[in-house]
Design a protein around this motif. Structure first.
Motif, PDB file in Angstrom:
ATOM      1  N   SER A 194       0.848  -1.195   0.000  1.00 45.88           N
ATOM      2  CA  SER A 194       0.000   0.000   0.000  1.00 45.88           C
ATOM      3  C   SER A 194       0.880   1.240   0.000  1.00 45.88           C
ATOM      4  O   SER A 194       2.075   1.174   0.331  1.00 45.88           O
ATOM      5  CB  SER A 194      -0.896   0.016   1.244  1.00 45.88           C
ATOM      6  OG  SER A 194      -1.618   1.229   1.341  1.00 45.88           O
ATOM      7  N   LYS A 200      -3.979   3.595   6.218  1.00 44.62           N
ATOM      8  CA  LYS A 200      -3.868   2.257   5.637  1.00 44.62           C
ATOM      9  C   LYS A 200      -3.583   1.192   6.698  1.00 44.62           C
ATOM     10  O   LYS A 200      -3.446   0.013   6.385  1.00 44.62           O
ATOM     11  CB  LYS A 200      -2.767   2.231   4.571  1.00 44.62           C
ATOM     12  CG  LYS A 200      -3.050   3.123   3.362  1.00 44.62           C
ATOM     13  CD  LYS A 200      -4.167   2.584   2.499  1.00 44.62           C
ATOM     14  CE  LYS A 200      -4.317   3.407   1.212  1.00 44.62           C
ATOM     15  NZ  LYS A 200      -5.318   2.840   0.286  1.00 44.62           N
ATOM     16  N   HIS A 265      -4.016  -6.280   5.211  1.00 47.92           N
ATOM     17  CA  HIS A 265      -4.456  -4.960   4.743  1.00 47.92           C
ATOM     18  C   HIS A 265      -5.438  -4.370   5.767  1.00 47.92           C
ATOM     19  O   HIS A 265      -6.654  -4.374   5.553  1.00 47.92           O
ATOM     20  CB  HIS A 265      -5.123  -5.098   3.371  1.00 47.92           C
ATOM     21  CG  HIS A 265      -5.392  -3.781   2.695  1.00 47.92           C
ATOM     22  ND1 HIS A 265      -4.388  -2.950   2.245  1.00 47.92           N
ATOM     23  CD2 HIS A 265      -6.556  -3.148   2.411  1.00 47.92           C
ATOM     24  CE1 HIS A 265      -4.917  -1.878   1.696  1.00 47.92           C
ATOM     25  NE2 HIS A 265      -6.231  -1.964   1.792  1.00 47.92           N
ATOM     26  N   SER A 274     -10.434  -2.151  -2.564  1.00 43.32           N
ATOM     27  CA  SER A 274      -8.998  -2.368  -2.431  1.00 43.32           C
ATOM     28  C   SER A 274      -8.472  -3.260  -3.545  1.00 43.32           C
ATOM     29  O   SER A 274      -8.745  -4.465  -3.574  1.00 43.32           O
ATOM     30  CB  SER A 274      -8.691  -3.005  -1.074  1.00 43.32           C
ATOM     31  OG  SER A 274      -7.340  -3.424  -1.019  1.00 43.32           O
ATOM     32  N   CYS A 296     -13.068  -2.871   1.680  1.00 44.97           N
ATOM     33  CA  CYS A 296     -12.186  -3.946   2.154  1.00 44.97           C
ATOM     34  C   CYS A 296     -13.010  -5.185   2.480  1.00 44.97           C
ATOM     35  O   CYS A 296     -12.683  -6.289   2.041  1.00 44.97           O
ATOM     36  CB  CYS A 296     -11.411  -3.509   3.399  1.00 44.97           C
ATOM     37  SG  CYS A 296     -10.188  -2.221   3.092  1.00 44.97           S
TER      38      CYS A 296
END
Length: 366
Positions: A194, A200, A265, A274, A296
């Motif tokens: 990322s 994040k 993540h 994502s 997500c």
């Protein structure tokens, strides 16, 4: 038809949308791209008929620079007279949409995320709401990458004629091909891919990794991505301490996903969908991501293709990582296979391309 594409980032247009641009060209359309110069600029130029260097700032709101962008788009529409506008990301959507409405040009807007504008009820939120209301209702179609973005705008009184839900940007299943699951006899590798930003979940990852590294010497946390806003110093500090292994920005993410046992993540950034979760899943890797964040949570099936964790919760992330570490090898492998199947059924990029083709055909019909 003459189709004008407005985007705020050359790489952000090329990587998830090169197949769309190729399909538009193959269908006989004239395609013009308006993007700032940067990485992948020449790759976009190799696909489209013409690329126009455009002064778009990805982040921040500078009234003078934003006004210049509005007038730039105005000149662009007057000069090229497109039959249709495709826009991606906040500023191209809003400012391109305003000019599209002014000149009565149909446009297909793609909400790739709302950014931080709606995080608080402040002046920025009021300005963003006003601008969205200016463009709402005129557009041919608005594509939402997740249901949460649509609901957020509706809560602020912004409604749309033709909202269409698409599976993010989709994932190229040939490019991100399925890979055999790696052995975990020597080590278990997690990867974080990322932009390095607080939102994040990088701090949550580092804290969880610090504790896990004390207990499990055979576990590695690999971090890939460009540091933004001065994060480089702290990430290099974690690297020196042995908490994470920092690889910087990498062009070939697939090679790292292939060697990993799972993607982590823990993002709470207000994005559309994502891409890295989709790419890791397509590779056949389980994903540990936030189960309470739109963009997500849609990418996994908790306990089947990965594990869901609460946003901003170090303990929950730690527990999920430990749970994954202690899963039998065959269970980890089974998760990865299920993740690939989910991508094939729900997130194939061809689904997104077909959605665009349908809307463009309607415009042609009119």
């Amino acid at each position: 038809m003459k189709i004008l594409i407005l985007a705020h980032h050359a790489e952000g247009l090329y990587l998830p949308r090169r197949e769309l641009m190729m399909q538009l060209k193959a269908a006989g359309h004239t395609v013009i791209a308006s993007i700032p110069r940067g990485k992948c600029y020449e790759k976009v130029a190799a696909i489209v008929d013409e690329v126009i260097e455009t002064p778009v700032q990805r982040r921040g709101m500078n009234p003078i620079k934003d006004l210049r962008l509005i007038f730039f788009y105005r000149r662009l529409l007057k000069q090229y007279k497109p039959d249709c506008i495709l826009s991606f990301a906040i500023k191209p959507n809003l400012y391109g949409g305003m000019m599209g409405r002014w000149y009565h040009i149909p446009y297909l807007m793609n909400v790739t995320g709302l950014g931080t504008a709606f995080a608080k009820d402040n002046l920025l939120c009021k300005v963003a709401t006003f601008l969205y209301k200016l463009v709402a209702g005129h557009e041919q179609t608005i594509f939402f990458q997740n249901e949460g973005n649509r609901l957020t705008l509706e809560r602020h009184g912004v409604f749309w004629k033709n909202p269409v839900l698409i599976p993010g940007s989709g994932v190229n299943l040939n490019l991100h091909k399925f890979e055999e699951y790696p052995s975990d006899e020597d080590s278990i590798k997690f990867v974080f891919v990322s932009r390095i930003l607080k939102e994040k979940g990088i701090y949550e990852l580092a804290e969880a990794a610090r504790e896990i590294r004390k207990e499990y010497q055979n576990v590695e946390f690999h971090v890939l991505g460009k540091c933004e806003d001065g994060y480089e110093k702290v990430v290099k500090k974690w690297h020196k301490e042995g908490i994470v292994i920092y690889h910087g920005h990498q062009n070939d993410v697939h090679e790292y996903l292939k060697k990993a046992h799972a993607l982590i993540h823990p993002s709470y950034y207000p994005e559309g969908m994502s891409n890295v979760c989709l790419e890791a899943s397509a590779t056949g890797r389980p994903v540990i991501t936030t189960c309470d964040i739109y963009g997500c949570k849609e990418t996994i099936e908790d306990g089947v293709t990965g594990l869901g964790v609460k946003a901003r919760n170090v303990q929950d992330l730690y527990s999920a990582i430990v749970k994954f570490i202690n899963l039998p090898y065959e269970e980890k492998k089974k998760m990865g296979i299920a993740a690939r199947k989910k991508m094939e059924n729900e997130f194939d990029r061809r689904i997104v391309i077909r959605a665009y083709q349908r809307e463009i055909q309607q415009i042609e019909g009119k």
